[in-house]
Each structure stands twice: as structure tokens, then as C-alpha cells.
Design an enzyme around this catalytic site. Structure first.
Site, short mmCIF file in Angstrom:
data_model
loop_
_atom_site.label_atom_id
_atom_site.label_comp_id
_atom_site.label_asym_id
_atom_site.label_seq_id
_atom_site.Cartn_x
_atom_site.Cartn_y
_atom_site.Cartn_z
N LYS A 1 18.29 82.48 57.56
CA LYS A 1 17.90 83.44 56.51
C LYS A 1 19.14 84.06 55.84
O LYS A 1 20.26 83.82 56.28
CB LYS A 1 16.98 84.50 57.13
CG LYS A 1 15.73 83.92 57.82
CD LYS A 1 14.73 83.31 56.83
CE LYS A 1 13.74 82.37 57.49
NZ LYS A 1 12.64 82.97 58.22
C1 LIG Z 1 11.33 82.99 58.92
C2 LIG Z 1 10.09 83.47 58.30
C3 LIG Z 1 9.24 84.40 58.92
C4 LIG Z 1 9.36 84.81 60.35
O1 LIG Z 1 10.57 85.31 60.71
P1 LIG Z 1 11.09 85.17 62.23
O2 LIG Z 1 12.27 86.09 62.23
O3 LIG Z 1 11.46 83.74 62.44
O4 LIG Z 1 10.01 85.64 63.12
C5 LIG Z 1 8.16 84.88 58.20
N1 LIG Z 1 7.90 84.46 56.95
C6 LIG Z 1 8.68 83.54 56.34
C7 LIG Z 1 8.34 83.14 54.94
C8 LIG Z 1 9.79 83.00 56.99
O5 LIG Z 1 10.53 82.09 56.37
#
Ligand SMILES: *Cc1c(COP(=O)(O)O)cnc(C)c1O
Length: 387
Positions: free
Chosen positions: A186
Site C-alpha cells: 500500500k
Molecule cells: C488491502 C486492502 C484492504 C485490507 O487491508 P489489510 O491491511 O490487508 O487488512 C481493504 N480494502 C482494500 C481495497 C485493500 O486493497
């Protein structure tokens, strides 16, 4: 020097010496879990996004879960979200006993379509969870209007979009609540981690309770019961006033987050530069569809998604993987997963998501992707698509 034998992933974290030192210094301090670094990280993200309050949690999925609970979503409710997302955007609705309803995407931006949202609204609809797909903010004016008209809470899934902006406003500054994820691929990372930002102090207080067992030491949040009257004010006393979870973030993760925030704008600039180079390389090739970003929108470029328009996506994907390029497909429409199929969802009601799913490929994009690696990706995509 980049060697063609190295595999190129689609996404990767960027960690420098300052990040490492920040984590080490917390490991040598008195606080390992929620302490001063968590508070400082929350303040930093709130300030950056323009939101009043932030609540750090253990991951982005936990952020979505407590946001749904704080919004009062419960059994019998319906919540509308995009099918083109990671399963967590819809699972958080199921955690509350409510039903996810998928509204089809806009064929140009790949974000949830406001017109489709409106068609899916029923008397049970309680909230909307728009997802800023690939880091590109959704049409927040249209979504806010619908929410107002039908009295719905908006929780933005901003997992891809920290630092992205829509007509000069950063994600996190539009709706009741916005969730972020700090998973390694991310925009910034804390290993695992997440956050909910809001301008509403009441929602913020609920989020803080839900993050930590529903327990409070704040007199103002305590309840008067027969069992409590003689203990109130004693040094050991606290109350559990709601059913919460242990979704806390550790202080060393928060220290990493603070250090990563210092580089977010640089990371975004690097991602944008890669996207511009890819656009330039592919824009004149009719068999390759490139992302469309409307005026006034600044994407966070979490993903760079091309469409293979000549029906050869499966072959192109396989050949790029064989060439050591870690292409991927984001996403399998959520309702296609067996769990959702077993719970009554069919694959016919989101034709735009279905069509895109058959054509899309995510190319590598992350701040540390070198220029030679970018050149190699572009050459291979052009070569493989050419025949
Ligand atoms: C990565 C992601 C999540 C969840 O995040 P985590 O930190 O992996 O629990 C939720 N929504 C989207 C669109 C994502 O890409």
C-alpha cells in the site's frame, strides 16, 4: 544494475535507514504497544488528510470492521460496495451481520458507479462503502449527494488512496469515515496496520472503544450501574461499556508509519512518474487500454491496470509472468468467490466488472521500481501484445 533474471513484483515496500532507526528506537523504549508513537502517527495522518481525528488499528480490515460498527451497521441492514475490490471491503459488512450489495463499476474509471449505487438502494440500505480503486478517488460529489438524499453513512475504503486527491481535497476529508491500510504494497507501510479517519468526535470515541475491547478509563464514558457505584474514582477502576476487540497497533509499527509518512509525497511522485511513462508507451496501441483519470483527480497510483482489448489477456498474462514480470489481476469480482456464490450471489448483475475482469492486467508499480525495470516491462508488454 537490473538483471533480467530477477523477478519484478507488482508492488513492493520501500524501507530506508531512517525507517529502521525509528523502529529500533521504539524497541529500546518503555512502550512496545499503543503508546506515544501511535498517538503521534495518528496526529500525522489526520493532519495530512485534513481529518480531525484518526484511530490506528492492527490492519486495514480491522479499520473497516470498526468503521462499520461505529456507523451502527447491524443484522438486517444492506451496505452497497464495489465488486472490483479486495474481499475485505465486503467482508466487513458480513462481520456486522449485514448484507453486502454490489453496485457495478463505471467502465471508464473502474470505480463504483453512482447511478448503479442509486439503483441498488432499498429501504434496508444503511451505508455505502466506495473503494478508491487503484488509488483513484471515486466521484465523491455524486456519492455524497446520494448519501444525503437517502440518509446513508459513507465509509470510504481508502486502502489504495492515501495521499490521492479529488478536486484539491485529499482522501479522508470527504465522508463520515475513511479507512486506510498499511500493508507492504500500500502507499505507506507499517507491516500490518490500518487507520480510520473522521471529523466526528463521537465516531472517533466509538472507534477508540471498539479498538480496545470496549474498555474505557474515561469518567465521561462510564456508566452508572449498581455494580459500579462504590468503585468509581478508584485507581484500578475501568469499565467495559461496549463489545470491542483487540485491534491495537504496536508502537514500533507506528514509529515505522511516522517515518514512512515523511516520504509519502515522494513515493506518490515516483508512482505518478511511472504511470506517465507507461501511458506514453501504450497510448497509441489500440489493443492496450490505459487508465483514464478525470480532470481534477490526482490518483495515488497504487495499481497501474491495462486492458487487453483483443481477447488475448490470458496469453499475455502468462507470457509476462514467464518473462519474470509479476503481473497480477486486481480483482476477481468479490461475488465470484465460492463463499459469496454459496450465499446467493450470481455473476450476472455487474456486467462492467465482469467485462473488465476478463481484460485486465496489473503491471508493476512501486516507488523502488527502477528505470531499467520500467523499460523492460514496457518492452515486454509491447512485444507480447504485438504477437
Ligand atoms: C488491502 C486492502 C484492504 C485490507 O487491508 P489489510 O491491511 O490487508 O487488512 C481493504 N480494502 C482494500 C481495497 C485493500 O486493497
Amino acid at each position: 544494475m537490473f538483471s533480467k533474471k530477477e523477478k519484478i513484483p507488482y508492488g513492493h515496500q520501500t524501507i530506508d535507514e531512517a525507517d529502521i532507526q525509528a523502529v529500533l528506537s521504539v524497541l529500546q523504549s518503555d512502550y512496545l504497544t499503543t503508546g506515544p508513537s501511535v498517538e503521534a502517527f495518528e496526529k500525522k495522518v489526520a493532519q495530512y488528510t485534513g481529518a480531525g481525528y484518526a484511530t490506528a488499528v492492527s490492519n486495514g480490515t480491522a479499520a473497516l470492521h470498526i468503521a462499520c460498527l461505529a456507523a451502527g451497521i447491524r443484522e438486517g441492514d444492506e451496505v452497497i460496495t464495489s465488486p472490483l475490490t479486495f474481499a475485505a471491503s465486503a467482508n466487513c459488512i458480513l462481520y456486522c451481520g449485514a448484507r453486502p450489495v454490489f453496485a457495478d463499476i463505471d467502465p471508464d474509471t473502474y470505480n463504483i458507479s453512482p447511478e448503479q449505487i442509486e439503483q441498488k438502494i432499498t429501504s434496508r440500505t444503511k451505508a455505502l462503502i466506495p473503494v478508491h480503486f487503484a488509488g483513484q478517488p471515486c466521484d465523491m460529489d455524486a456519492i455524497a449527494q446520494i448519501a444525503q438524499k437517502y440518509d446513508l453513512t459513507v465509509i470510504e475504503d481508502g486502502a489504495h488512496a492515501l495521499g490521492a486527491s479529488w478536486h484539491g481535497k485529499k482522501t479522508g476529508a470527504f465522508s463520515a469515515m475513511t479507512s486506510f491500510s498499511f500493508h507492504p504494497v500500500k502507499p505507506i507501510t507499517t507491516g500490518e496496520g490500518g487507520m480510520v479517519v473522521t471529523d466526528d468526535v463521537q465516531l472517533h470515541k466509538k472507534l477508540c472503544l471498539l479498538r480496545s475491547h470496549g474498555i474505557t478509563r474515561d469518567e465521561a464514558q462510564m456508566q452508572e450501574t449498581e455494580s459500579s457505584c462504590k468503585d468509581r474514582g478508584e485507581g484500578w477502576y475501568y469499565q467495559q461499556v461496549a463489545l470491542g476487540f483487540n485491534y491495537r497497533m504496536t508502537d514500533f509499527q507506528a514509529a515505522l508509519g511516522i517515518s514512512q509518512m515523511d516520504k509519502l509525497d515522494l513515493f506518490l511522485k515516483k508512482r505518478r512518474r511511472i504511470a506517465q511513462r507507461y501511458d506514453e508507451a501504450f497510448k497509441d496501441r489500440p489493443e492496450i487500454g490505459i487508465p483514464y483519470v478525470p480532470k481534477g483527480v490526482q490518483s495515488g497510483w497504487h495499481l497501474y491496470v491495462i486492458r487487453i482489448r483483443n481477447g488475448r489477456r490470458r496469453e499475455v498474462f502468462r507470457r509476462l509472468r514467464e518473462a519474470g514480470i509479476g503481473v497480477n489481476v486486481h480483482y476477481i469480482p468479490v461475488y465470484r468467490h465460492p463463499y459469496y456464490q454459496q450465499h446467493g450471489y450470481d455473476t450476472t448483475h455487474c456486467p462492467q466488472a465482469e467485462k473488465l475482469y476478463e481484460e485486465m492486467i496489473s503491471l508493476p508499480i512501486f516507488p523502488g521500481l527502477g528505470r531499467e525495470q520500467q523499460d523492460y516491462v514496457m518492452e515486454e508488454v509491447l512485444r507480447v501484445c504485438g504477437g
